[in-house]
Write a protein that holds these residues in place. Sequence first.
Motif, PDB file in Angstrom:
ATOM      1  N   MET A 240       0.839  -1.200   0.000  1.00 27.05           N
ATOM      2  CA  MET A 240       0.000   0.000   0.000  1.00 27.05           C
ATOM      3  C   MET A 240       0.873   1.249   0.000  1.00 27.05           C
ATOM      4  O   MET A 240       1.856   1.327   0.726  1.00 27.05           O
ATOM      5  CB  MET A 240      -0.907   0.021   1.231  1.00 27.05           C
ATOM      6  N   THR A 241       0.527   2.234  -0.811  1.00 24.76           N
ATOM      7  CA  THR A 241       1.278   3.481  -0.847  1.00 24.76           C
ATOM      8  C   THR A 241       0.739   4.442   0.197  1.00 24.76           C
ATOM      9  O   THR A 241      -0.422   4.338   0.609  1.00 24.76           O
ATOM     10  CB  THR A 241       1.150   4.130  -2.244  1.00 24.76           C
ATOM     11  N   PRO A 242       1.571   5.416   0.661  1.00 22.65           N
ATOM     12  CA  PRO A 242       1.097   6.373   1.666  1.00 22.65           C
ATOM     13  C   PRO A 242      -0.155   7.093   1.198  1.00 22.65           C
ATOM     14  O   PRO A 242      -0.255   7.536   0.053  1.00 22.65           O
ATOM     15  CB  PRO A 242       2.284   7.328   1.808  1.00 22.65           C
ATOM     16  N   ASN A 243      -1.149   7.194   2.091  1.00 22.67           N
ATOM     17  CA  ASN A 243      -2.425   7.801   1.740  1.00 22.67           C
ATOM     18  C   ASN A 243      -3.095   8.237   3.034  1.00 22.67           C
ATOM     19  O   ASN A 243      -3.140   7.472   3.995  1.00 22.67           O
ATOM     20  CB  ASN A 243      -3.297   6.772   1.002  1.00 22.67           C
ATOM     21  N   PRO A 244      -3.607   9.486   3.095  1.00 19.03           N
ATOM     22  CA  PRO A 244      -4.216   9.965   4.339  1.00 19.03           C
ATOM     23  C   PRO A 244      -5.557   9.304   4.659  1.00 19.03           C
ATOM     24  O   PRO A 244      -6.056   9.417   5.776  1.00 19.03           O
ATOM     25  CB  PRO A 244      -4.389  11.464   4.086  1.00 19.03           C
ATOM     26  N   SER A 245      -6.175   8.636   3.702  1.00 16.20           N
ATOM     27  CA  SER A 245      -7.464   7.998   3.953  1.00 16.20           C
ATOM     28  C   SER A 245      -7.295   6.799   4.878  1.00 16.20           C
ATOM     29  O   SER A 245      -6.227   6.173   4.909  1.00 16.20           O
ATOM     30  CB  SER A 245      -8.097   7.525   2.639  1.00 16.20           C
ATOM     31  N   PRO A 246      -8.343   6.440   5.648  1.00 16.95           N
ATOM     32  CA  PRO A 246      -8.267   5.234   6.470  1.00 16.95           C
ATOM     33  C   PRO A 246      -7.910   4.027   5.609  1.00 16.95           C
ATOM     34  O   PRO A 246      -8.291   3.944   4.434  1.00 16.95           O
ATOM     35  CB  PRO A 246      -9.679   5.114   7.045  1.00 16.95           C
TER      36      PRO A 246
ATOM     37  N   ALA B 195     -10.678   2.277   3.798  1.00 22.60           N
ATOM     38  CA  ALA B 195     -11.211   3.051   2.677  1.00 22.60           C
ATOM     39  C   ALA B 195     -10.315   2.903   1.449  1.00 22.60           C
ATOM     40  O   ALA B 195     -10.807   2.873   0.307  1.00 22.60           O
ATOM     41  CB  ALA B 195     -11.347   4.516   3.057  1.00 22.60           C
ATOM     42  N   GLN B 196      -9.027   2.800   1.679  1.00 28.98           N
ATOM     43  CA  GLN B 196      -8.105   2.564   0.567  1.00 28.98           C
ATOM     44  C   GLN B 196      -8.364   1.192  -0.054  1.00 28.98           C
ATOM     45  O   GLN B 196      -8.331   1.031  -1.276  1.00 28.98           O
ATOM     46  CB  GLN B 196      -6.660   2.657   1.050  1.00 28.98           C
ATOM     47  N   VAL B 197      -8.624   0.206   0.795  1.00 32.12           N
ATOM     48  CA  VAL B 197      -8.940  -1.133   0.294  1.00 32.12           C
ATOM     49  C   VAL B 197     -10.238  -1.102  -0.503  1.00 32.12           C
ATOM     50  O   VAL B 197     -10.351  -1.732  -1.569  1.00 32.12           O
ATOM     51  CB  VAL B 197      -9.029  -2.140   1.453  1.00 32.12           C
ATOM     52  N   MET B 198     -11.223  -0.369  -0.021  1.00 35.48           N
ATOM     53  CA  MET B 198     -12.482  -0.229  -0.759  1.00 35.48           C
ATOM     54  C   MET B 198     -12.231   0.318  -2.156  1.00 35.48           C
ATOM     55  O   MET B 198     -12.803  -0.172  -3.135  1.00 35.48           O
ATOM     56  CB  MET B 198     -13.445   0.690   0.003  1.00 35.48           C
ATOM     57  N   GLN B 199     -11.395   1.339  -2.266  1.00 36.90           N
ATOM     58  CA  GLN B 199     -11.130   1.941  -3.568  1.00 36.90           C
ATOM     59  C   GLN B 199     -10.406   0.963  -4.486  1.00 36.90           C
ATOM     60  O   GLN B 199     -10.706   0.875  -5.685  1.00 36.90           O
ATOM     61  CB  GLN B 199     -10.302   3.215  -3.415  1.00 36.90           C
ATOM     62  N   ILE B 200      -9.470   0.195  -3.924  1.00 38.32           N
ATOM     63  CA  ILE B 200      -8.779  -0.818  -4.729  1.00 38.32           C
ATOM     64  C   ILE B 200      -9.780  -1.827  -5.282  1.00 38.32           C
ATOM     65  O   ILE B 200      -9.753  -2.186  -6.470  1.00 38.32           O
ATOM     66  CB  ILE B 200      -7.701  -1.527  -3.885  1.00 38.32           C
ATOM     67  N   LEU B 201     -10.686  -2.281  -4.429  1.00 41.84           N
ATOM     68  CA  LEU B 201     -11.680  -3.260  -4.866  1.00 41.84           C
ATOM     69  C   LEU B 201     -12.659  -2.661  -5.870  1.00 41.84           C
ATOM     70  O   LEU B 201     -13.055  -3.318  -6.844  1.00 41.84           O
ATOM     71  CB  LEU B 201     -12.424  -3.825  -3.655  1.00 41.84           C
ATOM     72  N   ARG B 202     -13.063  -1.421  -5.639  1.00 38.45           N
ATOM     73  CA  ARG B 202     -13.938  -0.737  -6.608  1.00 38.45           C
ATOM     74  C   ARG B 202     -13.279  -0.705  -7.978  1.00 38.45           C
ATOM     75  O   ARG B 202     -13.921  -0.977  -9.005  1.00 38.45           O
ATOM     76  CB  ARG B 202     -14.213   0.699  -6.155  1.00 38.45           C
ATOM     77  N   ASP B 203     -12.005  -0.334  -8.007  1.00 39.39           N
ATOM     78  CA  ASP B 203     -11.287  -0.237  -9.282  1.00 39.39           C
ATOM     79  C   ASP B 203     -11.216  -1.595  -9.973  1.00 39.39           C
ATOM     80  O   ASP B 203     -11.384  -1.694 -11.198  1.00 39.39           O
ATOM     81  CB  ASP B 203      -9.877   0.309  -9.051  1.00 39.39           C
ATOM     82  N   ARG B 204     -10.979  -2.632  -9.204  1.00 39.20           N
ATOM     83  CA  ARG B 204     -10.900  -3.969  -9.791  1.00 39.20           C
ATOM     84  C   ARG B 204     -12.261  -4.422 -10.297  1.00 39.20           C
ATOM     85  O   ARG B 204     -12.369  -5.079 -11.351  1.00 39.20           O
ATOM     86  CB  ARG B 204     -10.332  -4.957  -8.765  1.00 39.20           C
TER      87      ARG B 204
ATOM     88  N   VAL C  72      -2.599  -6.113   3.520  1.00 34.63           N
ATOM     89  CA  VAL C  72      -3.197  -5.562   4.737  1.00 34.63           C
ATOM     90  C   VAL C  72      -3.697  -6.719   5.588  1.00 34.63           C
ATOM     91  O   VAL C  72      -3.626  -7.880   5.188  1.00 34.63           O
ATOM     92  CB  VAL C  72      -4.368  -4.599   4.413  1.00 34.63           C
ATOM     93  N   SER C  73      -4.243  -6.399   6.763  1.00 25.32           N
ATOM     94  CA  SER C  73      -4.756  -7.452   7.637  1.00 25.32           C
ATOM     95  C   SER C  73      -6.117  -7.934   7.170  1.00 25.32           C
ATOM     96  O   SER C  73      -6.843  -7.239   6.451  1.00 25.32           O
ATOM     97  CB  SER C  73      -4.867  -6.930   9.073  1.00 25.32           C
TER      98      SER C  73
ATOM     99  N   ARG D 183     -12.042  -7.203   5.946  1.00 25.29           N
ATOM    100  CA  ARG D 183     -13.409  -7.468   6.392  1.00 25.29           C
ATOM    101  C   ARG D 183     -14.183  -6.165   6.571  1.00 25.29           C
ATOM    102  O   ARG D 183     -15.346  -6.063   6.171  1.00 25.29           O
ATOM    103  CB  ARG D 183     -13.399  -8.255   7.698  1.00 25.29           C
ATOM    104  N   LYS D 184     -13.540  -5.164   7.163  1.00 20.72           N
ATOM    105  CA  LYS D 184     -14.204  -3.873   7.358  1.00 20.72           C
ATOM    106  C   LYS D 184     -14.557  -3.238   6.024  1.00 20.72           C
ATOM    107  O   LYS D 184     -15.645  -2.683   5.843  1.00 20.72           O
ATOM    108  CB  LYS D 184     -13.313  -2.933   8.171  1.00 20.72           C
ATOM    109  N   ALA D 185     -13.644  -3.339   5.061  1.00 19.51           N
ATOM    110  CA  ALA D 185     -13.901  -2.787   3.730  1.00 19.51           C
ATOM    111  C   ALA D 185     -15.059  -3.505   3.052  1.00 19.51           C
ATOM    112  O   ALA D 185     -15.952  -2.883   2.466  1.00 19.51           O
ATOM    113  CB  ALA D 185     -12.638  -2.880   2.876  1.00 19.51           C
ATOM    114  N   LEU D 186     -15.065  -4.844   3.125  1.00 18.90           N
ATOM    115  CA  LEU D 186     -16.128  -5.623   2.486  1.00 18.90           C
ATOM    116  C   LEU D 186     -17.484  -5.351   3.127  1.00 18.90           C
ATOM    117  O   LEU D 186     -18.504  -5.232   2.432  1.00 18.90           O
ATOM    118  CB  LEU D 186     -15.802  -7.117   2.559  1.00 18.90           C
ATOM    119  N   ASN D 187     -17.512  -5.243   4.444  1.00 19.46           N
ATOM    120  CA  ASN D 187     -18.774  -4.951   5.128  1.00 19.46           C
ATOM    121  C   ASN D 187     -19.301  -3.575   4.739  1.00 19.46           C
ATOM    122  O   ASN D 187     -20.511  -3.389   4.543  1.00 19.46           O
ATOM    123  CB  ASN D 187     -18.591  -5.028   6.645  1.00 19.46           C
ATOM    124  N   ALA D 188     -18.400  -2.600   4.626  1.00 18.45           N
ATOM    125  CA  ALA D 188     -18.820  -1.252   4.235  1.00 18.45           C
ATOM    126  C   ALA D 188     -19.349  -1.255   2.809  1.00 18.45           C
ATOM    127  O   ALA D 188     -20.341  -0.583   2.495  1.00 18.45           O
ATOM    128  CB  ALA D 188     -17.648  -0.279   4.372  1.00 18.45           C
ATOM    129  N   MET D 189     -18.727  -2.009   1.929  1.00 16.41           N
ATOM    130  CA  MET D 189     -19.177  -2.071   0.538  1.00 16.41           C
ATOM    131  C   MET D 189     -20.513  -2.793   0.436  1.00 16.41           C
ATOM    132  O   MET D 189     -21.363  -2.418  -0.377  1.00 16.41           O
ATOM    133  CB  MET D 189     -18.116  -2.748  -0.328  1.00 16.41           C
TER     134      MET D 189
END
Length: 236
Positions: free
Chosen positions: A1-7, A10-19, A43-44, A49-55
Amino acid sequence: MTPNPSPLYAQVMQILRDRMAAGEWRAGQALPSEFALADEIGVSQGTVRKALNAMAAENLLDRRQGKGTFMPEHTPQRALYHFFRLVRPDGTPALPELIRQTITRVPPEPALNKALGAGRRQIWKIDRVRALDGLPSLVEQSYLDPAAFPDLTPETDLPNALYTYYQAHGGHTVVRATDTLGAEAAPPEVAKALNLPKGTAVMLAEREAQDVAGQTIEIRRSWIATRTARYRVTLK
């Protein structure tokens, strides 16, 4: 993961959205397990899990207990029951049947073209009249960018639930639809289609539907005869 101010989730969510937007997984297909995704992304499992639940809470994914996480799939039943909010005056569910349809190309309309990202292109207009219990009850006008649906023609045999076509033939899975409701005197062509006297008040529902990438892929205007139907939303 590259440095990013987002939680991180949320970064994982964006990666999954893009895919998802890139078509990595088909409609109805299971995503890799939480462990596999965590390993791929670096990531852990808890973050995944948190990203998937939010999505899932945003209807971007289907989480099935004991089975896994799946890409949303618009079966005719899901598309109709999830995105149709009409009930009869007595509160029973209402799924109007299609009685008439035309598909035409219309000149650019600045607001519509901008919302659809259609530039200055002509856009598709799908006109539909639907009946409830034998009475014309709903007039729909759906607008689409031709670039998003290259197979669409004036002769296309569209299904009752348009979102199944959008997914199967354009690769666009509708995950969010924002409806704005109002009331107005039925325009002459609407009053004629619904067999209403001139000037009869009807409900107007204006919809903007978006896919998993957040792209607006449909603008829809629906005029609803309140003699036969109501619009119901359950807030939780």
